[in-house]
Design an enzyme around this catalytic site. Structure first.
Site, short mmCIF file in Angstrom:
data_model
loop_
_atom_site.label_atom_id
_atom_site.label_comp_id
_atom_site.label_asym_id
_atom_site.label_seq_id
_atom_site.Cartn_x
_atom_site.Cartn_y
_atom_site.Cartn_z
CD GLU A 52 -69.31 35.07 13.33
OE1 GLU A 52 -68.84 36.22 13.28
OE2 GLU A 52 -70.53 34.84 13.11
CG ASP A 66 -72.08 34.13 9.42
OD1 ASP A 66 -70.95 34.64 9.51
OD2 ASP A 66 -73.12 34.81 9.23
#
Lengths: 663, 663
Positions: free
Chosen positions: B410, B381
């Site tokens: 990401e 993330d």
């Protein structure tokens, strides 16, 4: 994997210019700029700052200029180079905590948020800068910190916190504890202006005698200086001036044998009379040569010598250093070959000899000898047949002491080899211009030379003819072809040269059909040139060279741009100074036979012109003036009158009434 | 300047692939090839030889393959990689004296020259190779040398001297005393196949309960495995599965406050129940999770976990390691901000802490913990908000021991940042595909990703939707838009993923007009998805995934080529295997509203097809078959039926009767 410091957050990559990962230097001349771009960014959303560091290689201290962000994480900075020799540059970037804080404070204030804790954080950053600041600035910073820490006066504290003054003060003393320094130091070789802008005239001294058939001398060349100066050249390049070998001496038209009295090729260097540091006796003495160098200077001319590292079988080296040559199993020395062709009058040096180091040192002294005679420009013959390491070492050694030396690489060979020699340090290079005749091929080639990375290290020197090359076009096209090639060379390239008087006298007879060799080539015999012939191109050459001297855009290769013409026989291009103040537009009819016409299309705004205003074109070749309007305009050129326009464009720029019309 | 060895004559430059001067590795999967090109040349006209050297980083010994010249001094060689981990490659080149001699001898013989001395020179070169050769070859070489030295048998000696056999023998034992070895060793990271070819399905475990409104568990996810497998995916990616913080817990629709019983965002990681190495109790136990991982494998599915390096204020780290967070002058810990926005439920780690080393080590153990639970795929993330050095170190550490680990970056951020993260080691990356709808922008973007250097280090993973992103097109276009985006993602990218069941159920209500957030986003609440709804796209998704599995061209990003269609609403591209044997042609109607038609134009010869022969297109989506002839053919697509063709092209290739029709 061991990480020394994990708090370094900025990244610097894709630095330009950077030749082969910094393996080679870029080139500039004194006074020019180095514009550096790089991708610079950090993780997250903090403000990043970056500086461009530069120094002359002899200084230990870096100078710094700020870099400015463009778009898409691309940054730019620039510096100028003023001294000969080598410069270094590199980059530094860091996360700018104060800049981040100030930017964010602005947003918080705009959103009406409570910022008292933020002001305390700012005060802390300001206090941390105090030890890095000068005494005067430190006291200003301390005052700011006190202001930010005050418990009253909210609006004023915020105003002080966001002030440009504080921003500027803090920018002077950034916290670079965790700065990223780019991993490489990149080099700039700075040459004198002539390395960039030069007009060469090549002649054979032995063909300058006023007596028909006589052997010309340095004194005769001196007498020719006013003529070359009148033509407007600034470099006078002489083929080798050394004693010419006798063994296997070439006769007229490259005959493998010569009769008594034939002079041989100047590139057959060395005889009992001496080698690369001697002067061919019929040319005069070394003293005469020195006199010529000085006399030339008075005419604005610099003498360039030819350095051809090869020996005739009579060269003193062949006796003194047999180990520098390759020996065949039958005991003979290996002459030059390009099988099945044999060149028995030439012994190439064996650069794989175990005595390479001694040989390199000796060859270096050849340059040093002529430098001692005040020669500073050399045309190097066939550098691509000697090892790259040798040239890199040799040029490095010479330019470390004599940074003003200019070396022209005479390598007519494959493109990557030509570019590699330029990267190794040659100041200028011969090009394929000689054989590029069509619009498409001229456009592609000169776009590659001037609008890509090549421009950083390769300085083209354009020759329409040489003693080795009489192109098919010159053979067939008469004076229009000579004028076309002259104008193209002199305006496409900041440096160009002609082999004269063959060029201005339009010598165009090939040895045989399909050959690029001259009939009765001057390489093998003495020529009597009638330089006063009525049809000589000397007038137009002088005019072209004057135009080059008077117009800055023609003195560099940057900003060459091609423009569309709806006729493939017409080529159109412009050259401008960086600031677009001076603008030259050239249109050439590439067809030496027929009149050609077409519509030229100019990107007026990109050329700094007002598309709604009429502009005047002054043809510097004919002094005619034209008024053009809008991007599309008609051109017609008859090669039998003059196959080219060289326009200076005069238009209003900047303030009302301020124009670039300085005549 | 000191030159150690002046006799090294070959140059190696412009090596490709080479990322940022060798600073970063290129990427491959097991079984793939590395094709290396370089400019290689020497001075003069001698023959040059070159080899490509390669080895697994754990081997000390290089393997070698010959490089072959292409044109213009460009050379090429290739090797394949079979083992996980890192490989190295570099190049070597040298002047090949024997090759030069043999070439020149051929020319001399052809010209009818006397070559007896040349044969002696050849004999000498052969004798010099004897000490380098194997015993058997040495005796062959000695025989050759004797033959060449014979004083009789001219023609036979020449035949022997020029023989292919001798050439091959000598090529095995070149004299590399003065070889040039390229200055850098370049790296290849070799991953398993799934790093290149993968189909991801994202679901929130807590929304898988069979009881309406109930909190789903790992056991419920197990029950969902057959469904995900039926859809044809091979990676099942779960958002964070850790205890969710209570302080400032977000409520429905990202409300800054939550009522008792609201589950909060899975990215608000950490509570008194544990942090990044704990399991949210309502999902089950660590044992349940391990059971899920094993059960998934039986369905051909691999579990991917989300690694989000941030903490809720309740995270045990906040108490145990206050030094890992930034403190404000008022003593509070700095929460996440994007001024003026505040995210009080998140404490970012302070990567500028003096304790960075200890923190890095702890964060590494988070990965190792889940690797111990047999997880080998991680979706990371927001990696772009943590320092690059951290990721480079972390990925290096992990993959040194677990080269099979796959990390998906990401980072929806600026292009250079996304590329840099990929260079640092992320195996796959999210892309801008999500927002690229028009033909021009899709063509430009995917040309950049697949036909430039980017392809060497950046493996795109294409997502039509994510829990954070409901694009405008999906909001407005109904099922045609979902199908368009599905087919584009699954055929433009070797890796793609969907966030389900929102995707197959065509969830398209935004939080508010102009927002890309979902209304009632699953990030903040438990959803009851009716996966058996009659209008679900599960059928077409399963079909698309089957097509991907059965057709090699769709499993890599190389060889993606766009083809012209005379309608901007229709996009057409092909993908082929390197040998062109398998060929997929895709046509998509980008307009979700209207039927569109146009003429597709294919470069038949470049696609390995006979322009004179009819070819069959088998639409793998509908099983319809079409016969096309010639380069231009008509296509018509109604988005309300099916907005795309995915054709397998069947054509004769090679010998009569041999086709690529293997159905």
């Amino acid at each position: 994997m061991v990480v020394e410091e994990g708090r370094v957050r900025a990244v610097i990559e894709s630095v330009r210019p950077e030749i082969d990962c910094g393996r080679f230097a870029i080139k500039r001349t004194t006074g020019e700029k180095v514009v550096v771009e790089a991708d610079i960014f950090a993780d997250g959303h903090d403000v990043v700052s970056a500086r461009l560091l530069h120094r002359h290689a002899q200084n230990a201290e870096w100078s710094e200029v700020p870099m400015e962000p463009l778009v898409n994480d691309r940054w730019r900075g620039e510096f100028a180079v003023y001294e000969l020799g080598q410069y270094r540059y590199t980059l530094q970037a860091w996360v700018d905590h104060f800049g981040t804080w100030q930017r964010d404070l602005g947003k918080r204030v705009e959103a009406g948020q409570e910022v008292s804790v933020d002001l305390l954080m700012g005060a802390q950053l300001v206090e941390e800068a105090v030890p890095r600041a000068s005494e005067a600035d430190a006291s200003l910073l301390r005052q700011y910190a006190r202001d930010l820490r005050m418990e009253t006066g909210g609006a004023e504290r915020v105003r002080r916190a966001l002030s440009e003054d504080l921003r500027g003060l803090m920018a002077r003393y950034p916290d670079r504890s965790f700065a990223t320094t780019y991993s490489r130091e990149l080099a700039v070789v700075v040459d004198r202006e002539r390395a960039r802008f030069s007009s060469w005239y090549e002649l054979f001294p032995r063909s300058t005698s006023p007596k028909p058939g006589g052997h010309g001398s340095f004194k005769d060349v001196e007498a020719r200086l006013p003529y070359v100066a009148e033509l407007g050249f600034d470099v006078l390049y002489l083929p080798p001036i050394h004693p010419i070998g006798r063994a296997f001496r070439k006769g007229r038209n490259n005959s493998p044998t010569s009769s008594e009295g034939e002079p041989g090729s100047p590139w057959g260097i060395g005889s009992v009379q001496g080698g690369h540091k001697s002067v061919h006796p019929q040319l005069g003495t070394l003293e005469d040569f020195r006199h010529l160098v000085v006399a030339a200077r008075a005419w604005g001319l610099e003498i360039a010598l030819d350095i051809a590292f090869q020996s005739s079988p009579d060269h003193p080296y062949a006796q003194a250093h047999p180990g520098w040559f390759r020996h065949r199993p039958d005991g003979t020395i290996q002459y030059a070959e390009n099988p099945p062709k044999k060149y028995q009058d030439i012994y190439p040096f064996d650069f794989e000899t175990e005595q390479w180091r001694e040989m390199w040192e000796e060859l270096k002294t050849v340059f040093l000898f002529w430098i001692d005679q005040d020669v500073r420009i050399f045309r190097v013959d066939n550098p691509h047949t000697k090892p790259y390491r040798f040239w890199e070492w040799l040029i490095g050694e010479i330019k470390a002491t004599y940074p003003e030396v200019i070396l022209l690489s005479e390598a007519f060979t494959r493109p990557k080899v030509m570019y590699h020699l330029a990267k190794l340090g040659f100041s200028q290079s011969y090009t394929y211009f000689t054989w590029r005749n069509e619009k498409r091929e001229l456009t592609e080639y000169f776009t590659e030379l001037t609008r890509t990375e090549v421009e950083e290290f390769f300085r083209p020197n354009l020759w329409p003819n040489t003693p080795d090359i009489l192109t098919e076009q010159l053979q067939q096209g008469g004076s229009p072809a000579f004028m076309i090639r002259l104008v193209l060379a002199a305006t496409l390239g900041a440096s160009y040269g002609i082999y004269g008087p063959a060029f201005e006298l339009m010598e165009n007879r090939p040895k045989e059909p399909g050959s690029e060799e001259y009939l009765d080539s001057e390489k093998y015999e003495i020529k009597d040139w009638d330089i006063d012939r009525a049809d000589s191109l000397r007038g137009v050459i002088a005019r072209v060279n004057r135009i080059r001297r008077e117009n800055l855009p023609l003195q560099s290769n940057r900003n060459l741009r091609f423009h569309p013409v709806d006729n493939d026989q017409l080529i159109c291009y412009s050259k401008a100074t960086d600031d677009l103040f001076d603008l030259i537009l050239v249109v050439v009819n590439l067809d030496y036979r027929w009149r050609q016409s077409g519509w030229v299309e100019l990107p007026l705004e990109e050329l700094g012109m007002d598309p709604d205003q009429t502009y005047q074109l002054h043809d510097l070749l004919t002094d005619a003036r034209y008024l053009w309007h809008g991007p599309r305009n008609y051109v017609e050129l008859d090669p039998h009158q003059l196959p080219a326009h060289v326009f200076r464009i005069r238009r209003r720029i900047g303030k009302e009434g301020e124009t670039n019309d300085y005549e």
